[in-house]
Design a protein around this motif. Structure first.
Motif, PDB file in Angstrom:
ATOM      1  N   HIS A   9     -30.892  -2.772 -18.222  1.00 23.36           N
ATOM      2  CA  HIS A   9     -32.222  -2.530 -18.805  1.00 23.36           C
ATOM      3  C   HIS A   9     -32.058  -1.363 -19.769  1.00 23.36           C
ATOM      4  O   HIS A   9     -31.588  -0.293 -19.383  1.00 23.36           O
ATOM      5  CB  HIS A   9     -33.237  -2.177 -17.720  1.00 23.36           C
ATOM      6  CG  HIS A   9     -33.417  -3.277 -16.720  1.00 23.36           C
ATOM      7  ND1 HIS A   9     -34.460  -4.160 -16.780  1.00 23.36           N
ATOM      8  CD2 HIS A   9     -32.656  -3.655 -15.663  1.00 23.36           C
ATOM      9  CE1 HIS A   9     -34.348  -5.031 -15.785  1.00 23.36           C
ATOM     10  NE2 HIS A   9     -33.260  -4.747 -15.095  1.00 23.36           N
ATOM     11  N   HIS A  68     -38.150  -1.678 -24.641  1.00 21.74           N
ATOM     12  CA  HIS A  68     -37.506  -1.968 -23.351  1.00 21.74           C
ATOM     13  C   HIS A  68     -36.872  -3.341 -23.528  1.00 21.74           C
ATOM     14  O   HIS A  68     -37.571  -4.336 -23.604  1.00 21.74           O
ATOM     15  CB  HIS A  68     -38.564  -1.952 -22.245  1.00 21.74           C
ATOM     16  CG  HIS A  68     -38.061  -2.439 -20.917  1.00 21.74           C
ATOM     17  ND1 HIS A  68     -38.877  -2.568 -19.822  1.00 21.74           N
ATOM     18  CD2 HIS A  68     -36.839  -2.823 -20.498  1.00 21.74           C
ATOM     19  CE1 HIS A  68     -38.172  -3.024 -18.801  1.00 21.74           C
ATOM     20  NE2 HIS A  68     -36.934  -3.190 -19.182  1.00 21.74           N
ATOM     21  N   HIS A 102     -33.108  -6.040 -23.138  1.00 21.64           N
ATOM     22  CA  HIS A 102     -32.046  -6.472 -22.227  1.00 21.64           C
ATOM     23  C   HIS A 102     -30.883  -7.006 -23.043  1.00 21.64           C
ATOM     24  O   HIS A 102     -30.912  -8.160 -23.483  1.00 21.64           O
ATOM     25  CB  HIS A 102     -32.621  -7.499 -21.248  1.00 21.64           C
ATOM     26  CG  HIS A 102     -33.798  -6.932 -20.516  1.00 21.64           C
ATOM     27  ND1 HIS A 102     -35.094  -7.138 -20.931  1.00 21.64           N
ATOM     28  CD2 HIS A 102     -33.853  -6.068 -19.486  1.00 21.64           C
ATOM     29  CE1 HIS A 102     -35.898  -6.438 -20.146  1.00 21.64           C
ATOM     30  NE2 HIS A 102     -35.173  -5.779 -19.262  1.00 21.64           N
ATOM     31  N   LEU A 154     -40.064  -9.300 -14.819  1.00 20.22           N
ATOM     32  CA  LEU A 154     -38.853  -8.779 -14.204  1.00 20.22           C
ATOM     33  C   LEU A 154     -39.046  -8.627 -12.694  1.00 20.22           C
ATOM     34  O   LEU A 154     -38.627  -7.651 -12.095  1.00 20.22           O
ATOM     35  CB  LEU A 154     -38.447  -7.443 -14.845  1.00 20.22           C
ATOM     36  CG  LEU A 154     -38.234  -7.491 -16.362  1.00 20.22           C
ATOM     37  CD1 LEU A 154     -38.072  -6.088 -16.916  1.00 20.22           C
ATOM     38  CD2 LEU A 154     -37.026  -8.352 -16.720  1.00 20.22           C
TER      39      LEU A 154
END
Ligand SMILES: [Cu+2]
Length: 405
Positions: free
Chosen positions: A240, A253, A255, A341
């Motif tokens: 993350h 944010h 990935h 998530l």
């Protein structure tokens, strides 16, 4: 009386025997979230209970996209491959797998590729589950005998009771008994692994505001310095990545995609020049979580702050947070919450100087509110971003908190 008992027992038996699912942990689905240019895509690999079988891979995207992902599955044991494709939110690809063990799933869309290592695990029976199943079977057969002989055979009734007692005892003890490691599992190391070292870099070396650039995290084993390639998926992603502008106006944010062993990359575009802070949350196999941090500069013309997006009005308890003691933060959300998530909501908190970063998970407080509890370590101003999914999109709501004492 005996006949009634035996019949009741048969009923219980018929309910309990097929429900052996509590040992089938290996059959659980795997969810891996990756940030493609199109947005956040969660690849869902369905669990399998026996092999050979088709491995079902589907994709879920926020925001929704009709992008097609080309999939290739490769066994790291014998190199065998299978391929397919899937569109986000539409059905699944069925990739045949012949055996358990380590695999790589390569996903590609629009010039971006990620190779996700994972294991196909198949539940293996522990000795005690066989004892339980055997005892249930014997009890069942004897109970049938008991019913047929109208409970006249003491041997049958006694035997059925004894077998049932064994089966039920094992069933009750089951949660405390060791499960057999699933077929295909990695050998377990006794101790945790060394710390990871992380090095952030950008391409180009000096990105410009409003232009796409690649942010890369290179991971190395803290002991050997070799590429670190044993990340485990936690909170539905191998890593993350939190990127914030030093002033807190910009927040991402994401990935990152695994582009080579130990190399994670994500494409970004930020609207403001200046210094950016990057944090990666990772977890090595058989080890705890780690936070790696770095920084980079973005070139460009300075300009006034963009009109801020919808900020959150948090309700803090206590209203004036105190350093070192928990504070509860409640924010109202619009619309029905969807898990993101694996959680109803996320809260990222950064100290103003960037030395402290926290990530808390929220619980739903009624239909349209999220509640987080965390402890802020020191006095000062904290920048916070609450994140949740609703109506098929991701919402990020920034706010600040002051800790005066
Ligand atoms: Cu994340």
């Amino acid at each position: 009386m005996t006949r009634v008992l035996a019949a009741a027992f048969l009923l219980v038996l018929s309910l309990t025997v097929p429900a052996r699912a509590h040992v089938v942990e290996a059959g659980a689905e795997l969810r891996v979230t990756q940030t493609f240019a199109a947005g956040e895509v969660t690849f869902v690999v369905a669990g399998v209970s026996s092999l050979p079988a088709p491995l079902r891979v589907s994709a879920q995207a926020v925001p929704a996209t009709s992008l097609e992902f080309v999939l290739e599955l490769r066994s790291l044991i014998d190199g065998s491959r299978s391929a397919g494709s899937v569109r986000a939110g539409q059905g699944y690809a069925a990739l045949p797998v012949g055996h358990a063990g380590p695999y790589e799933l390569r996903v590609q869309a629009g010039g971006e590729v990620s190779t996700i290592p994972f294991r196909v695990l198949v539940p293996a029976s522990a000795v005690w589950t066989m004892v339980m199943d055997g005892a249930f079977l014997v009890a069942g057969l004897l109970a049938v005998g008991g019913v047929l002989t109208a409970g006249r055979s003491r041997l049958l009734v006694g035997g059925a009771s004894a077998s049932a007692a064994v089966a039920v005892t094992v069933m009750l003890l089951a949660p405390h008994l060791p499960a057999a490691p699933p077929e295909g599992a990695a050998p377990v190391a006794e101790a945790g692994r060394p710390y990871a070292q992380g090095r952030f870099s950008t391409l180009p070396a000096r990105p410009a505001a409003d232009a796409e650039f690649a942010l890369t995290l290179r991971l190395a084993d803290g002991a050997t310095g070799r590429p670190l390639d044993d990340l485990t998926v936690h909170h539905e992603a191998p890593a993350h990545l939190i990127v914030t502008s030093e002033d807190g106006v910009v927040f991402r944010h994401v990935h990152p995609l695994r582009t080579a062993p130990g190399v994670l990359t994500v494409r970004l575009r930020v609207p403001r020049p200046g210094r950016y802070l990057a944090y990666a949350e990772i977890e090595r196999q058989e080890s705890g979580g780690q936070l790696l941090s770095g920084a980079f500069e973005v070139a460009g013309q300075a300009r006034p702050e963009p009109p801020s997006r919808k900020t959150a009005m948090p309700r803090l308890t206590p209203a004036a947070p105190v350093a070192g003691t928990p504070v509860t933060i409640e924010i109202s959300t619009e619309g029905r919450l969807q898990p993101w998530l694996g959680m109803p909501g996320h809260l990222i908190v950064r100290s103003r100087d960037g030395l402290h970063l926290a990530h808390a998970h929220g619980t739903a407080a009624g239909e349209s509110a999220l509640r987080f509890t965390l402890t802020l370590p020191d006095r000062g101003r904290y920048l916070a971003w609450a994140q949740y999914a609703t109506g098929g999109r991701l919402v990020t709501r920034p706010f600040t908190m002051e800790v005066d004492r």
